[in-house]
Design an enzyme around this catalytic site. Sequence first.
Site, PDB file in Angstrom:
ATOM      1  N   GLN A 142       0.841  -1.190   0.000  1.00  0.00           N
ATOM      2  CA  GLN A 142       0.000   0.000   0.000  1.00  0.00           C
ATOM      3  C   GLN A 142       0.875   1.239   0.000  1.00  0.00           C
ATOM      4  OE1 GLN A 142      -3.628   0.060   2.596  1.00  0.00           O
ATOM      5  NE2 GLN A 142      -2.546   1.689   3.632  1.00  0.00           N
ATOM      6  N   SER A 145       0.306   6.530   2.924  1.00  0.00           N
ATOM      7  CA  SER A 145       0.810   7.532   3.861  1.00  0.00           C
ATOM      8  C   SER A 145       2.028   8.267   3.306  1.00  0.00           C
ATOM      9  CB  SER A 145       1.190   6.874   5.186  1.00  0.00           C
ATOM     10  OG  SER A 145       0.057   6.325   5.814  1.00  0.00           O
ATOM     11  N   SER A 177       4.263  -1.121   4.345  1.00  0.00           N
ATOM     12  CA  SER A 177       4.643  -2.461   4.800  1.00  0.00           C
ATOM     13  C   SER A 177       4.998  -3.344   3.615  1.00  0.00           C
ATOM     14  CB  SER A 177       3.485  -3.105   5.577  1.00  0.00           C
ATOM     15  OG  SER A 177       3.116  -2.311   6.673  1.00  0.00           O
ATOM     16  N   GLU A 260      -9.106  -3.123   5.259  1.00  0.00           N
ATOM     17  CA  GLU A 260      -7.955  -3.290   6.142  1.00  0.00           C
ATOM     18  C   GLU A 260      -8.403  -3.449   7.582  1.00  0.00           C
ATOM     19  OE1 GLU A 260      -3.650  -1.163   6.469  1.00  0.00           O
ATOM     20  OE2 GLU A 260      -5.376   0.180   6.647  1.00  0.00           O
TER      21      GLU A 260
END
Length: 399
Positions: A142, A145, A177, A260
Amino acid sequence: MNRLSEEEFHREAAEFLDSYTTRRSGGTGRPVWGQGDDRVSVVAERAEGEQEEIARLKDYRAALDRAGLAWINGPAAYGGRELPTPYATAFRELESQYDLPDDGYTRFSVSTFCPALLTHGSDFLKTTYLRRLRTAGLLACQLFSEPGAGSDLAGLTTRAERRGDGWVLNGQKVWSSGAHYSDLGLCIARTNRDAPKHAGLSTFLVDMRAPGVEIRPIRQLTGGASFDEVFLTDVYVPDDHRLGEVDQGWRVVVDVLLNERGAIGLESGLDEELLARLVDLARHTGAAGDARIRDALADLHIRSWAARETTARMLGGGGVPGPELAVTKLILTDLLRRAGDIAADALGAALVADTGEWGTYAWSELILGLPGLRVGGGTDEIMRNAVGERVLGLPKDAR
């Protein structure tokens, strides 16, 4: 066509797992004190052996696909079995009884990304990627952020500009991650600077090995580096790898975040292995004779059971997860904090001074990793706001 009964499915699944691997100690998942790996972590962070574990996981997911178990409740057009969601839940519970590779490497791909791709992806993207993601032929991460846009994700500055039949992306992502081992990244970028901040965003599938993608691991308190920062410099993405409509990427993001939280919710009750490890730790250190620790252990068991029942009720309908799933993440971080407190009380100085004794200092990794979990997937504060505003209907915080 007659649908497979739950008993028939359970028998089929157990036969496959028995043929593939061995059951864990007693088939219950309960560890034996002093045997095996004593690590206790929030997120698996292997300094060594990561590629070997990923290879094991890829082999397992491919075997699941051959057995028709890789996507039990998914559509047949993309390799799914089209069985009811409770069958998939039952299979996850059955898997916990066996010695299997760590599925953390595919958690985002399978539990979070695939549902969003199924909802928002074009036929081309779904045909190209869904089955390969479910079987771990490809791994995804992903790219949401940013250094200046974490909890306020819509404030991101990564931009995507039209270039011929595609887009050119420039910006920086952080806390991604598994970016260092991923093949694809789901990236959100600003495509319209004049629109309100939630309205001018689009989402793209980025080839993580494309020219202009630079990945730098972030070393954490635990010593691991499972998170990365990703720099995008003139990265070209063809338009057929855009997910959803132009400037409508926030809809995709919301679905991804809900999925999520649903995935985190599935783990909101502490697993039996961790609870068993805590009890064994208390016995081994003599802390089991302390009434305060016994009460804390009993309380943790009760809260964990209640968390599993709460999550099962929320997810039992099989529909799209809603904002109420923010509760499950709050429950999980609270349970892990309580577990860490019990371990710290039982161990004393052995929590921070490694004597080499099995099952003692290993608890420090869980405690040091917990702050990261409280931030990942939305901070505890954001989760409380989501519950208060979108579930309980309380007045919004002053912005």
